[in-house]
Motif scaffolding. Structure first.
Motif, PDB file in Angstrom:
ATOM      1  N   THR A 130       0.843  -1.204   0.000  1.00 42.43           N
ATOM      2  CA  THR A 130       0.000   0.000   0.000  1.00 42.43           C
ATOM      3  C   THR A 130       0.874   1.249   0.000  1.00 42.43           C
ATOM      4  N   GLY A 131       0.363   2.311  -0.604  1.00 39.92           N
ATOM      5  CA  GLY A 131       1.060   3.593  -0.638  1.00 39.92           C
ATOM      6  C   GLY A 131       0.076   4.743  -0.606  1.00 39.92           C
ATOM      7  N   GLY A 132       0.580   5.920  -0.285  1.00 45.25           N
ATOM      8  CA  GLY A 132      -0.250   7.105  -0.374  1.00 45.25           C
ATOM      9  C   GLY A 132      -1.327   7.220   0.669  1.00 45.25           C
ATOM     10  N   VAL A 133      -1.179   6.547   1.817  1.00 42.26           N
ATOM     11  CA  VAL A 133      -2.098   6.805   2.930  1.00 42.26           C
ATOM     12  C   VAL A 133      -2.022   8.281   3.289  1.00 42.26           C
ATOM     13  N   HIS A 134      -0.805   8.778   3.350  1.00 42.11           N
ATOM     14  CA  HIS A 134      -0.572  10.229   3.413  1.00 42.11           C
ATOM     15  C   HIS A 134      -0.233  10.684   1.998  1.00 42.11           C
ATOM     16  N   GLY A 135      -1.137  11.415   1.397  1.00 41.91           N
ATOM     17  CA  GLY A 135      -0.998  11.732  -0.020  1.00 41.91           C
ATOM     18  C   GLY A 135       0.227  12.549  -0.369  1.00 41.91           C
ATOM     19  N   TYR A 136       0.762  13.310   0.595  1.00 40.79           N
ATOM     20  CA  TYR A 136       1.923  14.157   0.285  1.00 40.79           C
ATOM     21  C   TYR A 136       3.215  13.353   0.190  1.00 40.79           C
ATOM     22  N   GLU A 137       3.184  12.093   0.630  1.00 40.58           N
ATOM     23  CA  GLU A 137       4.408  11.283   0.675  1.00 40.58           C
ATOM     24  C   GLU A 137       4.605  10.582  -0.677  1.00 40.58           C
ATOM     25  N   SER A 138       5.197  11.312  -1.597  1.00 44.16           N
ATOM     26  CA  SER A 138       5.179  10.946  -3.014  1.00 44.16           C
ATOM     27  C   SER A 138       5.845   9.624  -3.328  1.00 44.16           C
ATOM     28  N   GLY A 173      -5.166  14.154  -0.831  1.00 46.74           N
ATOM     29  CA  GLY A 173      -3.919  14.519  -0.164  1.00 46.74           C
ATOM     30  C   GLY A 173      -2.757  14.589  -1.130  1.00 46.74           C
ATOM     31  N   TYR A 174      -2.761  13.704  -2.147  1.00 40.84           N
ATOM     32  CA  TYR A 174      -1.706  13.762  -3.163  1.00 40.84           C
ATOM     33  C   TYR A 174      -1.772  15.089  -3.911  1.00 40.84           C
ATOM     34  N   GLU A 175      -2.963  15.479  -4.339  1.00 41.52           N
ATOM     35  CA  GLU A 175      -3.091  16.694  -5.155  1.00 41.52           C
ATOM     36  C   GLU A 175      -2.778  17.958  -4.359  1.00 41.52           C
ATOM     37  N   THR A 176      -3.161  17.995  -3.086  1.00 36.13           N
ATOM     38  CA  THR A 176      -2.975  19.210  -2.289  1.00 36.13           C
ATOM     39  C   THR A 176      -1.710  19.141  -1.422  1.00 36.13           C
ATOM     40  N   ILE A 177      -0.966  18.039  -1.545  1.00 36.00           N
ATOM     41  CA  ILE A 177       0.266  17.789  -0.778  1.00 36.00           C
ATOM     42  C   ILE A 177      -0.033  17.907   0.715  1.00 36.00           C
ATOM     43  N   ASN A 178      -0.923  17.025   1.158  1.00 39.79           N
ATOM     44  CA  ASN A 178      -1.403  17.046   2.529  1.00 39.79           C
ATOM     45  C   ASN A 178      -1.293  15.703   3.218  1.00 39.79           C
ATOM     46  N   ARG A 179      -1.155  15.759   4.529  1.00 36.29           N
ATOM     47  CA  ARG A 179      -1.202  14.575   5.388  1.00 36.29           C
ATOM     48  C   ARG A 179      -2.648  14.184   5.690  1.00 36.29           C
ATOM     49  N   TRP A 180      -3.515  15.186   5.763  1.00 37.75           N
ATOM     50  CA  TRP A 180      -4.904  14.979   6.143  1.00 37.75           C
ATOM     51  C   TRP A 180      -5.809  14.861   4.927  1.00 37.75           C
ATOM     52  N   ASN A 181      -7.088  14.528   5.191  1.00 34.60           N
ATOM     53  CA  ASN A 181      -8.106  14.596   4.141  1.00 34.60           C
ATOM     54  C   ASN A 181      -8.823  15.943   4.234  1.00 34.60           C
ATOM     55  N   PRO A 182      -9.807  16.239   3.408  1.00 34.99           N
ATOM     56  CA  PRO A 182     -10.414  17.580   3.428  1.00 34.99           C
ATOM     57  C   PRO A 182     -11.083  17.948   4.745  1.00 34.99           C
ATOM     58  N   ASP A 183     -11.432  16.959   5.567  1.00 35.31           N
ATOM     59  CA  ASP A 183     -12.069  17.221   6.856  1.00 35.31           C
ATOM     60  C   ASP A 183     -11.051  17.394   7.976  1.00 35.31           C
TER      61      ASP A 183
END
Length: 304
Positions: free
Chosen positions: A83-91, A124-134
């Motif tokens: 699995t990858g991208g649980v945190h979307g910013y971790e490219s 999170g990948y698109e916005t380079i974030n650890r969190w989701n929108p909430d």
């Protein structure tokens, strides 16, 4: 390292209200394309992989979620899950999972049914974030009835496979932005004082304290050391505030913390942590480290 930070959202000493979460969300902007940079690579793997859309995130923009199931799948074989991208910013976790899928070896598919979920958090990948929108962290949300769709959709998808999963490796990064943005934001959200950690310079693993498998962790560290440097312990013999249990390895309680590595009862499980901000690292080197980790994890279990 411990220091108090101010954060531009919220009231000191008070957890965020829903309005604060909305204020935080309004400040996030799209900085890269999931469709162009991830989905196109997923679809390019169709010759060797069955591409499964296991859900869509219910945000203003709907994001399809994909898993890759190797076409050499045979009933009764154990499953290796990447699995990858649980945190979307971790490219490198995302692109490492895709690179692993692109070059998966015949020996691996002969011993395992292989399942890859390359990008669990596309917003999170698109916005380079650890969190989701909430403003929720998917990697603290893997429990039944989770309010975080990134976690619950994956839980639902994995459930039919869960008892056959022998190995799970979850690909992550630790970055300088953990201290500059994400930990201060977390402290502000919770209404507590921020405590930064020393950012390790190099690769390390987070094992599950309930399933430590020391030899398994060591084999991965030894393999990755041929690709990139392993993070040394800090002056307290720790990494990110956790005691070192062996070179390059710390432990967390995966299920208790709601981590992705607690997703299944697999006896062999680990979380990688690559440091892309190191002066010794490159983007490709980080991806190569993730691939080496996944390959060595599978090779170790296959040899048992």
């Amino acid at each position: 390292m411990s220091e108090q930070h101010t954060y531009p959202i919220g009231i000191a000493g008070q957890p965020w209200s829903s309005e604060h979460r909305q204020q935080w969300q309004a400040q996030q902007t799209v900085q890269r394309s999931y469709a162009n940079e991830v989905v196109t690579k997923v679809k390019a793997l169709a010759d060797n992989w069955d591409i499964i859309e296991y859900g869509q995130l219910p945000y203003e923009q709907s994001y399809p979620l994909f898993a890759l199931k190797h076409k050499q799948w045979q009933k009764g074989r154990p499953i290796a899950l990447v699995t990858g991208g649980v945190h979307g910013y971790e490219s490198s976790g995302i692109h490492g999972a895709l690179a692993f899928a692109k070059q998966v070896e015949q020996a691996q598919s002969a011993n395992f049914n292989i399942l890859v979920v390359p990008c669990i958090s596309p917003w999170g990948y698109e916005t380079i974030n650890r969190w989701n929108p909430d403003a929720n962290d998917p990697n603290r949300s893997f429990f039944e009835g989770s309010p975080v769709p990134e976690a619950q959709l994956l839980l639902d998808f994995i459930a039919p496979f869960s008892s056959d999963i022998l190995l799970h490796i979850d690909l992550h990064e630790t970055t300088d932005s953990d201290n500059s943005e994400f930990r201060p934001a977390l402290a502000a959200r919770e209404g507590i004082v921020n405590h930064n950690w020393n950012i390790p310079d190099g690769f390390y693993l987070v094992a599950d304290s309930e399933r430590p498998q020391a030899s398994f962790q060591r084999a991965i560290i030894d393999a990755v050391a041929k690709v990139t440097h392993i993070a040394p312990a800090d002056e307290n013999n720790q990494l990110i505030g956790a005691d070192l249990v062996q070179p390059g390895v710390i432990e967390y309680a995966g299920r208790k913390l709601g981590l992705c590595m607690g997703l299944t009862p697999a006896p062999y499980v680990t979380t990688t942590e690559v440091y892309p901000d190191s002066p010794q690292a490159t983007e490709q080197n980080c991806i190569d480290a993730q691939v080496a980790a996944a390959n060595s994890a599978i090779a170790f279990v296959a040899a048992l």
